[in-house]
Design an enzyme around this catalytic site. Structure first.
Site, PDB file in Angstrom:
ATOM      1  N   TYR A 203     105.736 123.019 -13.548  1.00  0.00           N
ATOM      2  CA  TYR A 203     104.481 122.997 -13.949  1.00  0.00           C
ATOM      3  C   TYR A 203     102.971 123.690 -13.941  1.00  0.00           C
ATOM      4  CZ  TYR A 203     105.292 118.451 -11.419  1.00  0.00           C
ATOM      5  OH  TYR A 203     105.674 117.136 -11.070  1.00  0.00           O
ATOM      6  N   LYS A 254     119.528 120.845  -9.325  1.00  0.00           N
ATOM      7  CA  LYS A 254     120.287 120.353 -10.512  1.00  0.00           C
ATOM      8  C   LYS A 254     120.945 121.595 -11.558  1.00  0.00           C
ATOM      9  CE  LYS A 254     121.388 116.178 -13.184  1.00  0.00           C
ATOM     10  NZ  LYS A 254     122.632 115.779 -12.471  1.00  0.00           N
ATOM     11  N   ASP A 286     119.361 113.780  -8.687  1.00  0.00           N
ATOM     12  CA  ASP A 286     119.547 112.724  -9.020  1.00  0.00           C
ATOM     13  C   ASP A 286     120.513 111.718  -8.010  1.00  0.00           C
ATOM     14  OD1 ASP A 286     122.117 114.112  -9.268  1.00  0.00           O
ATOM     15  OD2 ASP A 286     122.363 112.973 -11.231  1.00  0.00           O
ATOM     16  N   ASP A 310     107.846 117.206  -5.807  1.00  0.00           N
ATOM     17  CA  ASP A 310     106.927 115.994  -5.940  1.00  0.00           C
ATOM     18  C   ASP A 310     107.645 114.598  -6.172  1.00  0.00           C
ATOM     19  OD1 ASP A 310     104.296 115.423  -7.253  1.00  0.00           O
ATOM     20  OD2 ASP A 310     104.671 116.000  -9.085  1.00  0.00           O
ATOM     21  N   ASP A 314     107.520 111.960  -2.676  1.00  0.00           N
ATOM     22  CA  ASP A 314     106.805 110.440  -2.734  1.00  0.00           C
ATOM     23  C   ASP A 314     107.323 109.293  -2.454  1.00  0.00           C
ATOM     24  OD1 ASP A 314     104.111 111.264  -3.449  1.00  0.00           O
ATOM     25  OD2 ASP A 314     104.028 111.144  -5.526  1.00  0.00           O
TER      26      ASP A 314
END
Length: 427
Positions: A203, A254, A286, A310, A314
């Site tokens: 980001y 990852k 994942d 992020d 959620d």
């Protein structure tokens, strides 16, 4: 690195408080702000303090923001004032614009004055920023350039306050277990905390932008980059969080593909030796996304980078039944923390008295616990929320047959009644 958290006096906690509780360093007030809000029509209790023990005073910056933000902030402010008064705490509130409303007023999503006031306060409570992320319909700021979008104001605010750790609890309350989209036996008893790195990664990484490739086609590019100090400081907070919970920490990355994740895993693994009482595990993102819906009870504390956090936070929020129930805290090494519900601005229901204010109310509890070190006042709010749910009051997002459907204002009034009942019980 100087420890961001401090040890508090131990208090008896509710199940919700046990889920949320960490030790937090309190901040000394810089100034007493005069409230710019209209006075509430709800009568707040007054606690008489002796001259020998004057009330503690804290300055709070309120950022109502966009959509349902002003509605939920109004409720949280009243609850915060009442719970604080029972513990001999006085607040000075100052409301400032941010996001879309700031764009309309000043032409920028984060005015300099807003950031200055926020920095000088003891804590910041935010409502919501931007438009409807769940609709394909354009909202009024969609066509703005990136630096003039409401969400840019939130990123600038986090950067300006130097908060880098986002704490997002996801606990399935017994009163709401049937509201979860997962089977009861899967959702019941879930109690986890996502510790998300907030100011680094893709980001914020550079280079970023638009260009053209060798074929003349337009391309967009971003950079996922982390320095060792950024990983170390978020890992330390995550280990300390796990110590105060059930002693299990899962680091999500990852590392089988991304070099930034390889460094992440290396640094987190190296730090584990400093915390022998914490069981560390690693999981690819994942797989973590799958496991969160397959067997969420396996998780205690999760630490991960900005973009993975992020998404996963959620996802975890929906296990609880509603994103409208979940608070968050963003903290740094010093200065005021930023406290906000994780839901969006929901412009489709803004101004209709349909919003669920409980996530913002619980964010106010996190503000007291983490930002000011006022655990007793935080417990009062958490207990009041549980009592309100026990009495069957529900906003539309958590409503089910056999409960009473109420709006944002009435839900706030019922929480205030629950706090006031603590006064009567103590008499």
């Amino acid at each position: 690195m100087r420890n961001r958290f401090r040890r508090q006096k131990k208090v008896q906690t509710t199940p919700m408080a046990a889920s949320l509780q960490l030790s937090a360093r309190p901040f000394k007030p810089h100034f007493q702000s005069k409230s710019l809000s209209k006075p509430s029509s709800i009568r707040l209790a007054t606690i008489r303090c002796s001259a020998a023990t004057p009330p503690k005073r804290y300055s709070i910056t309120l950022l109502p923001g966009d959509g349902i933000g002003p509605e939920v902030i109004s409720v949280a402010k009243n609850v915060l004032k009442l719970a604080g008064s029972l513990e001999g705490i006085e607040f000075g509130f100052q409301e400032m614009p941010v996001g879309g409303c700031a764009l309309d007023l000043t032409g920028v999503p984060l005015p300099e004055e807003t950031l200055l006031v926020a920095k000088q306060s003891d804590a910041v409570l935010l409502g919501a920023i931007g438009g409807n992320n769940f609709s394909s319909t354009l909202y009024k700021w969609d066509s703005n350039e990136k630096h003039l979008k409401p969400e840019t104001g939130l990123l600038q605010l986090r950067s300006g306050l130097k908060v880098f750790a986002n704490l997002r609890p996801a606990s399935v309350l017994p009163q709401l277990v049937d509201a979860s989209t997962l089977k009861k036996e899967v959702a019941e008893g879930v109690d986890l905390m996502v510790v998300r790195e907030l100011t680094g990664g893709i980001y914020f990484g550079k280079p970023r932008g638009f260009s053209k490739n060798e074929n003349g086609e337009e391309i967009g590019f971003n950079t996922e980059v982390y320095a060792t100090y950024e990983i170390d400081r978020i890992a330390r907070i995550a280990f300390e969080t796990a110590q105060k919970r059930r002693g299990k920490l899962c680091s999500v990355d990852k590392a089988n593909v991304l070099e930034a994740s390889m460094l992440w895993r290396k640094r987190v693994t190296a730090m584990a030796s400093e915390y022998p009482d914490v069981e560390l595990s690693h999981m690819y993102v994942d797989n973590a996304a799958m496991q969160l819906v397959r067997n969420p009870k396996q998780f205690d504390t999760i630490v991960t980078n900005n973009i993975f956090g992020d998404i996963l936070s959620d996802e975890a929020s929906m296990i609880t039944g509603s994103i409208g129930m979940l608070p968050s805290a963003s903290v740094g090494e010093s200065g005021p923390g930023l406290f906000e519900p994780i839901h969006g601005s929901a412009p489709d229901i803004a101004g209709q008295d349909k919003a669920n204010p409980l996530a913002t109310v619980l964010s106010a509890a996190m503000l007291l616990r983490y930002g000011l070190g006022e655990g007793n006042a935080a417990k009062r709010i958490e207990t009041a929320v549980l009592d309100t749910l026990d009495r069957g009051f529900r906003t539309g997002d958590i409503y089910e047959a056999g409960t009473k459907l109420v709006g944002c204002k009435e839900m706030g009034e019922e929480v205030l009644k629950a706090v006031e009942s603590q006064i009567r019980a103590a008499v």
